[in-house]
Motif scaffolding. Structure first.
Motif, PDB file in Angstrom:
ATOM      1  N   PHE A   4       0.833  -1.199   0.164  1.00 49.06           N
ATOM      2  CA  PHE A   4       0.164  -0.046  -0.225  1.00 49.06           C
ATOM      3  C   PHE A   4       0.651   1.418  -0.179  1.00 49.06           C
ATOM      4  N   SER A   5       2.027   1.124  -0.270  1.00 53.52           N
ATOM      5  CA  SER A   5       3.089   2.211  -0.021  1.00 53.52           C
ATOM      6  C   SER A   5       2.644   3.155  -1.268  1.00 53.52           C
ATOM      7  N   ALA A   6       2.384   2.895  -2.372  1.00 59.87           N
ATOM      8  CA  ALA A   6       2.068   3.796  -3.493  1.00 59.87           C
ATOM      9  C   ALA A   6       0.980   4.710  -3.226  1.00 59.87           C
ATOM     10  N   ILE A   7       0.094   4.426  -2.271  1.00 54.63           N
ATOM     11  CA  ILE A   7      -1.203   5.313  -2.006  1.00 54.63           C
ATOM     12  C   ILE A   7      -0.921   6.600  -1.472  1.00 54.63           C
ATOM     13  N   LEU A   8      -0.067   6.807  -0.755  1.00 51.60           N
ATOM     14  CA  LEU A   8       0.586   7.882  -0.192  1.00 51.60           C
ATOM     15  C   LEU A   8       0.723   8.790  -1.222  1.00 51.60           C
ATOM     16  N   PRO A   9       1.561   8.815  -2.262  1.00 53.64           N
ATOM     17  CA  PRO A   9       1.919   9.471  -3.280  1.00 53.64           C
ATOM     18  C   PRO A   9       0.853   9.996  -4.260  1.00 53.64           C
ATOM     19  N   ALA A  10      -0.017   9.115  -4.035  1.00 60.48           N
ATOM     20  CA  ALA A  10      -1.185   9.365  -4.952  1.00 60.48           C
ATOM     21  C   ALA A  10      -2.468  10.166  -4.306  1.00 60.48           C
ATOM     22  N   LEU A  11      -2.066  10.641  -2.910  1.00 58.34           N
ATOM     23  CA  LEU A  11      -3.497  11.083  -2.549  1.00 58.34           C
ATOM     24  C   LEU A  11      -4.046  12.308  -3.079  1.00 58.34           C
ATOM     25  N   PRO A  12      -2.985  13.257  -3.788  1.00 61.90           N
ATOM     26  CA  PRO A  12      -3.524  14.450  -4.098  1.00 61.90           C
ATOM     27  C   PRO A  12      -4.479  14.386  -5.522  1.00 61.90           C
ATOM     28  N   GLY A  13      -4.047  13.219  -6.193  1.00 57.53           N
ATOM     29  CA  GLY A  13      -5.004  12.977  -7.303  1.00 57.53           C
ATOM     30  C   GLY A  13      -6.251  12.210  -6.756  1.00 57.53           C
ATOM     31  N   LEU A  14      -6.288  11.409  -5.736  1.00 53.89           N
ATOM     32  CA  LEU A  14      -7.402  10.939  -5.060  1.00 53.89           C
ATOM     33  C   LEU A  14      -8.159  11.851  -4.471  1.00 53.89           C
ATOM     34  N   TRP A  15      -7.650  12.757  -3.915  1.00 51.90           N
ATOM     35  CA  TRP A  15      -8.363  13.913  -3.191  1.00 51.90           C
ATOM     36  C   TRP A  15      -9.180  14.519  -4.227  1.00 51.90           C
ATOM     37  N   ASP A  16      -8.783  14.998  -5.626  1.00 51.12           N
ATOM     38  CA  ASP A  16      -9.353  15.817  -6.388  1.00 51.12           C
ATOM     39  C   ASP A  16     -10.410  14.777  -6.917  1.00 51.12           C
TER      40      ASP A  16
END
Length: 222
Positions: A4-16
């Motif tokens: 699940f380590s790749a989720i943290l860097p992807a959070l800005p896009g997921l927040w959009d």
């Protein structure tokens, strides 16, 4: 072994994607409540034509799946507008989904509002008329405020359902939270991890909102 380590860097896009989901939900709820209240008033009207027309609307939209409504508005509405105006009038995926949510949810909000109004003692209307208020004034100042107070938990519960249903916009390509999570997972080859994360987020938000609804129900009962 899941990573699940790749989720943290992807959070800005997921927040959009989450912002789009919340925007659709809030605007859909507001529009649905307004239209649903109008439909409820028509259903309670002494005019049989108006009452039957509103009942037909409610029964129709409560009898078809939301996914069908979304795709219908996305594909059929531009065609109808082109037939009327003679010009291409694209309304876009977001607008078509928003209109679909408003019209679909209005059928459910209508029944909630109608039940709330009917739960108010008839003497309230008589007291308002005794004070010299006409019917619109009585509804706006006396009946509806009391009715909305009683039906707030039900309105919030239906809003939670709409929050979950916004995930259906993937069918027209909108990048809501679920679609953003799925797409990001597919790109980096970790679709399972991102879908599990999305499921946890939906569960957390919906469960927290459900606790709020129960808390309001207890307070309003008192």
């Amino acid at each position: 072994m899941m990573d699940f380590s790749a989720i943290l860097p992807a959070l800005p896009g997921l927040w959009d994607g989450m912002l789009l989901t919340l925007q659709l939900m809030v605007m859909g709820v507001l529009g649905g409540v307004i239209l649903g209240t109008a439909l409820a008033m028509l259903r309670l009207s002494h005019n049989k034509w108006l009452a039957n027309a509103a009942a037909t609307y409610v029964n129709y939209f409560r009898s078809i799946p939301l996914l069908l409504v979304i795709t219908w508005f996305y594909f059929a509405v531009p065609f109808i507008l082109r037939w009327i105006t003679g010009e291409d009038t694209p309304i876009g995926a977001f607008s078509s989904c928003l209109v679909a949510f408003i019209m679909f949810e209005a059928a459910y909000f209508c029944e909630i509002v109608r039940a709330g109004i009917q739960a108010i003692a008839k003497g309230q209307m008589g007291a308002a008329q005794a004070l010299g208020m006409n019917y619109p004034q009585s509804m706006r100042l006396i009946i509806l405020p009391q009715a909305f107070r009683k039906m707030t938990p039900l309105l919030l519960q239906q809003s939670i359902i709409l929050f979950q249903d916004t995930s259906l916009v993937y069918t027209v390509g909108l990048m809501d939270f679920l679609n953003a999570s799925r797409s990001r997972g597919d790109i980096i080859g970790q679709s399972h991890e991102f879908l599990i994360f999305a499921g946890l987020v939906y569960f957390t938000v919906s469960f927290a909102a459900s606790l709020l609804v129960k808390h309001l129900q207890r307070r309003l009962a008192v």
